[in-house]
Every structure is written in C-alpha cells, then in structure tokens.
Design an enzyme around this catalytic site. Structure first.
Site, PDB file in Angstrom:
ATOM      1  N   ALA A  22      39.701 -48.494 -63.184  1.00 10.66           N
ATOM      2  CA  ALA A  22      40.787 -48.998 -62.339  1.00 10.66           C
ATOM      3  C   ALA A  22      42.137 -49.043 -63.067  1.00 10.66           C
ATOM      4  O   ALA A  22      43.195 -48.918 -62.433  1.00 10.66           O
ATOM      5  CB  ALA A  22      40.427 -50.387 -61.807  1.00 10.66           C
TER       6      ALA A  22
ATOM      7  N   GLU B 147      41.639 -37.050 -69.483  1.00  6.62           N
ATOM      8  CA  GLU B 147      41.343 -38.087 -68.487  1.00  6.62           C
ATOM      9  C   GLU B 147      40.112 -37.681 -67.673  1.00  6.62           C
ATOM     10  O   GLU B 147      40.034 -36.546 -67.190  1.00  6.62           O
ATOM     11  CB  GLU B 147      42.553 -38.237 -67.560  1.00  6.62           C
ATOM     12  CG  GLU B 147      42.345 -39.221 -66.435  1.00  6.62           C
ATOM     13  CD  GLU B 147      43.555 -39.293 -65.488  1.00  6.62           C
ATOM     14  OE1 GLU B 147      44.635 -38.717 -65.806  1.00  6.62           O
ATOM     15  OE2 GLU B 147      43.402 -39.920 -64.419  1.00  6.62           O
TER      16      GLU B 147
ATOM     17  N   ASN C 210      37.901 -42.517 -69.607  1.00  8.89           N
ATOM     18  CA  ASN C 210      37.792 -42.928 -68.206  1.00  8.89           C
ATOM     19  C   ASN C 210      38.335 -44.353 -68.167  1.00  8.89           C
ATOM     20  O   ASN C 210      37.625 -45.315 -68.499  1.00  8.89           O
ATOM     21  CB  ASN C 210      36.338 -42.878 -67.700  1.00  8.89           C
ATOM     22  CG  ASN C 210      36.256 -43.184 -66.211  1.00  8.89           C
ATOM     23  OD1 ASN C 210      37.225 -43.673 -65.616  1.00  8.89           O
ATOM     24  ND2 ASN C 210      35.121 -42.919 -65.608  1.00  8.89           N
TER      25      ASN C 210
ATOM     26  N   PRO D 299      36.964 -50.723 -67.280  1.00  8.35           N
ATOM     27  CA  PRO D 299      36.292 -51.822 -66.588  1.00  8.35           C
ATOM     28  C   PRO D 299      35.279 -51.384 -65.538  1.00  8.35           C
ATOM     29  O   PRO D 299      35.499 -50.420 -64.810  1.00  8.35           O
ATOM     30  CB  PRO D 299      37.447 -52.596 -65.931  1.00  8.35           C
ATOM     31  CG  PRO D 299      38.588 -51.650 -65.885  1.00  8.35           C
ATOM     32  CD  PRO D 299      38.421 -50.750 -67.085  1.00  8.35           C
ATOM     33  N   ASN D 300      34.190 -52.132 -65.523  1.00  9.15           N
ATOM     34  CA  ASN D 300      33.096 -51.985 -64.550  1.00  9.15           C
ATOM     35  C   ASN D 300      32.217 -50.759 -64.790  1.00  9.15           C
ATOM     36  O   ASN D 300      31.207 -50.582 -64.110  1.00  9.15           O
ATOM     37  CB  ASN D 300      33.627 -51.983 -63.099  1.00  9.15           C
ATOM     38  CG  ASN D 300      34.371 -53.264 -62.779  1.00  9.15           C
ATOM     39  OD1 ASN D 300      33.826 -54.344 -62.971  1.00  9.15           O
ATOM     40  ND2 ASN D 300      35.621 -53.172 -62.348  1.00  9.15           N
TER      41      ASN D 300
ATOM     42  N   ARG E  24      39.567 -40.272 -52.248  1.00 12.93           N
ATOM     43  CA  ARG E  24      39.165 -41.652 -51.973  1.00 12.93           C
ATOM     44  C   ARG E  24      40.376 -42.432 -51.431  1.00 12.93           C
ATOM     45  O   ARG E  24      41.299 -41.854 -50.881  1.00 12.93           O
ATOM     46  CB  ARG E  24      38.579 -42.268 -53.248  1.00 12.93           C
ATOM     47  CG  ARG E  24      37.303 -41.528 -53.710  1.00 12.93           C
ATOM     48  CD  ARG E  24      36.661 -42.195 -54.900  1.00 12.93           C
ATOM     49  NE  ARG E  24      36.276 -43.576 -54.604  1.00 12.93           N
ATOM     50  CZ  ARG E  24      35.963 -44.474 -55.547  1.00 12.93           C
ATOM     51  NH1 ARG E  24      36.008 -44.126 -56.833  1.00 12.93           N
ATOM     52  NH2 ARG E  24      35.627 -45.703 -55.215  1.00 12.93           N
TER      53      ARG E  24
ATOM     54  N   TYR F 200      29.148 -43.380 -57.531  1.00  9.69           N
ATOM     55  CA  TYR F 200      29.125 -43.099 -58.971  1.00  9.69           C
ATOM     56  C   TYR F 200      27.805 -42.543 -59.499  1.00  9.69           C
ATOM     57  O   TYR F 200      27.695 -42.232 -60.686  1.00  9.69           O
ATOM     58  CB  TYR F 200      29.493 -44.381 -59.746  1.00  9.69           C
ATOM     59  CG  TYR F 200      30.880 -44.884 -59.414  1.00  9.69           C
ATOM     60  CD1 TYR F 200      32.007 -44.119 -59.723  1.00  9.69           C
ATOM     61  CD2 TYR F 200      31.079 -46.099 -58.774  1.00  9.69           C
ATOM     62  CE1 TYR F 200      33.281 -44.559 -59.400  1.00  9.69           C
ATOM     63  CE2 TYR F 200      32.349 -46.556 -58.450  1.00  9.69           C
ATOM     64  CZ  TYR F 200      33.440 -45.775 -58.765  1.00  9.69           C
ATOM     65  OH  TYR F 200      34.702 -46.202 -58.454  1.00  9.69           O
TER      66      TYR F 200
ATOM     67  N   HIS G  55      37.169 -38.852 -64.595  1.00 13.79           N
ATOM     68  CA  HIS G  55      36.637 -39.745 -63.549  1.00 13.79           C
ATOM     69  C   HIS G  55      35.344 -39.150 -63.022  1.00 13.79           C
ATOM     70  O   HIS G  55      35.238 -37.930 -62.853  1.00 13.79           O
ATOM     71  CB  HIS G  55      37.631 -39.910 -62.396  1.00 13.79           C
ATOM     72  CG  HIS G  55      38.947 -40.443 -62.857  1.00 13.79           C
ATOM     73  ND1 HIS G  55      39.127 -41.762 -63.202  1.00 13.79           N
ATOM     74  CD2 HIS G  55      40.122 -39.818 -63.098  1.00 13.79           C
ATOM     75  CE1 HIS G  55      40.373 -41.927 -63.619  1.00 13.79           C
ATOM     76  NE2 HIS G  55      40.996 -40.765 -63.568  1.00 13.79           N
TER      77      HIS G  55
ATOM     78  N   ARG H  50      26.103 -49.896 -59.853  1.00 14.69           N
ATOM     79  CA  ARG H  50      27.399 -50.032 -59.180  1.00 14.69           C
ATOM     80  C   ARG H  50      27.626 -48.886 -58.184  1.00 14.69           C
ATOM     81  O   ARG H  50      27.727 -47.722 -58.590  1.00 14.69           O
ATOM     82  CB  ARG H  50      28.502 -50.001 -60.240  1.00 14.69           C
ATOM     83  CG  ARG H  50      29.901 -50.033 -59.672  1.00 14.69           C
ATOM     84  CD  ARG H  50      30.947 -49.709 -60.725  1.00 14.69           C
ATOM     85  NE  ARG H  50      32.280 -49.773 -60.150  1.00 14.69           N
ATOM     86  CZ  ARG H  50      33.345 -49.193 -60.667  1.00 14.69           C
ATOM     87  NH1 ARG H  50      33.251 -48.517 -61.801  1.00 14.69           N
ATOM     88  NH2 ARG H  50      34.512 -49.292 -60.068  1.00 14.69           N
TER      89      ARG H  50
HETATM   90  C1  DQA Z   1      36.707 -44.127 -61.687  1.00 12.43           C
HETATM   91  C2  DQA Z   1      37.627 -44.102 -60.450  1.00 12.43           C
HETATM   92  C3  DQA Z   1      38.496 -45.341 -60.388  1.00 12.43           C
HETATM   93  O1  DQA Z   1      39.329 -45.306 -59.239  1.00 12.43           O
HETATM   94  C4  DQA Z   1      37.629 -46.584 -60.330  1.00 12.43           C
HETATM   95  O2  DQA Z   1      38.437 -47.733 -60.365  1.00 12.43           O
HETATM   96  C5  DQA Z   1      36.586 -46.630 -61.369  1.00 12.43           C
HETATM   97  C6  DQA Z   1      35.900 -45.397 -61.766  1.00 12.43           C
HETATM   98  C7  DQA Z   1      35.718 -42.942 -61.697  1.00 12.43           C
HETATM   99  O3  DQA Z   1      35.144 -42.684 -62.752  1.00 12.43           O
HETATM  100  O4  DQA Z   1      35.494 -42.306 -60.667  1.00 12.43           O
HETATM  101  O5  DQA Z   1      36.217 -47.702 -61.862  1.00 12.43           O
HETATM  102  O6  DQA Z   1      37.528 -44.015 -62.839  1.00 12.43           O
END
Ligand code: DQA
Length: 147
Positions: A76, A97, A73, A9-10, A106, A22, A99, A17
C-alpha cells in the site's frame, strides 16, 4: 552480486490474505522459490518484510554500498509514501518495483504509484512470476547481458 528483496505491509499475511487477488502462496514460500532461483543464478539474496514505513526507509538507505539491486513490493505504501520514494532517489542502488496483482486494473487509488518514476521499471500482475522475473532481470542487468 547481492540482491535485497523488500516486502511492505500486509504481505506477511500472504496465503490467507484475499487469495482471489494475491493467490495462495505464503511469503515464506515465495522467498524460498526466490532463494532457490538466486542460488541457481549464483547470486546472494536477502529478505526483509515490514509493516512499518520507517523501517522500509531505513532498509533502503542501508542498501547503499551493501546491495547491488533492490526488488521492492512496497504494497500500500506504493500509492502514497513520498518517504519511500525519496529514499529510493537518495541511493544509487537500482530498484525494480513489483506487485503480485495488476494494480492498473484494480481500484483507481491503486493505479498511481508514487515510486514508479524513481525505479528502473515496474512488474505487476504475475503473482510469484512478478518476483521471479524481477530477479532474473536484475541479474541480467547487473551482468550486462541482453534483456
Ligand atoms: C500489492 C498491490 C497494492 O495495491 C496493495 O496495497 C498490496 C499488494 C500487490 O502486490 O499486488 O498490499 O502491492
């Protein structure tokens, strides 16, 4: 070799964003860089993004017998989706995994990943390079090369 990249998501909003966290790259740009690297490495790569937990669970389930590696990825969902964790556990396809940001430096709620215990490893904090490194590691692992 076939690799599936899943973004949660997002991440469709990358580029606009929170660029201070990011970066400025869009997801389309990240995917195009990965596609080029995959072509150089002679592997097939597919991309999936969803804001919906169940759609990600279904993609993970469907990866069984169809893909050799998943780069995930989960955004959240990383921090609370037992459904995604269980889907990873339910299949034999290895998962890395990813990120963009370093989740460990964070907010405290981002420090815990409920999927970390069921993946091969976690790469975080390197932006686009988190994805590129994961792709290269997946290929080396699949080919049994030293890494
Ligand atoms: C994320 C880190 C997560 O905590 C966050 O909710 C994201 C992006 C990252 O790529 O740094 O949406 O996965």
């Amino acid at each position: 070799m076939k690799i599936l990249v899943i973004n949660g998501p997002n991440l469709n909003l990358l580029g606009t964003r929170e660029p201070e966290i990011y970066g400025n790259l869009t997801l389309e740009k990240i995917n195009s860089v990965l596609l080029k690297r995959a072509q150089d490495l002679n592997v097939e790569i597919n991309f999936f993004q969803s804001n919906v937990e169940g759609e990600i669970v279904t993609q993970i389930q469907n990866a069984q017998n169809n893909f050799d590696f998943i780069l995930l990825n989960a955004a959240a969902f990383t921090h609370y989706s037992i459904a995604i964790r269980d889907a990873i556990s339910a299949i034999n396809v290895p998962v890395i995994e990813i990120h963009l940001s370093n989740i460990h430096k964070r907010e405290e709620f981002r420090h815990n990943s409920v999927i970390s215990a069921v993946v091969i490893g976690q790469i975080c904090g390197f932006g686009l390079d988190s994805y590129i490194s994961a792709l290269e590691i997946a290929v080396r692992k699949f080919r049994g090369e030293y890494c």
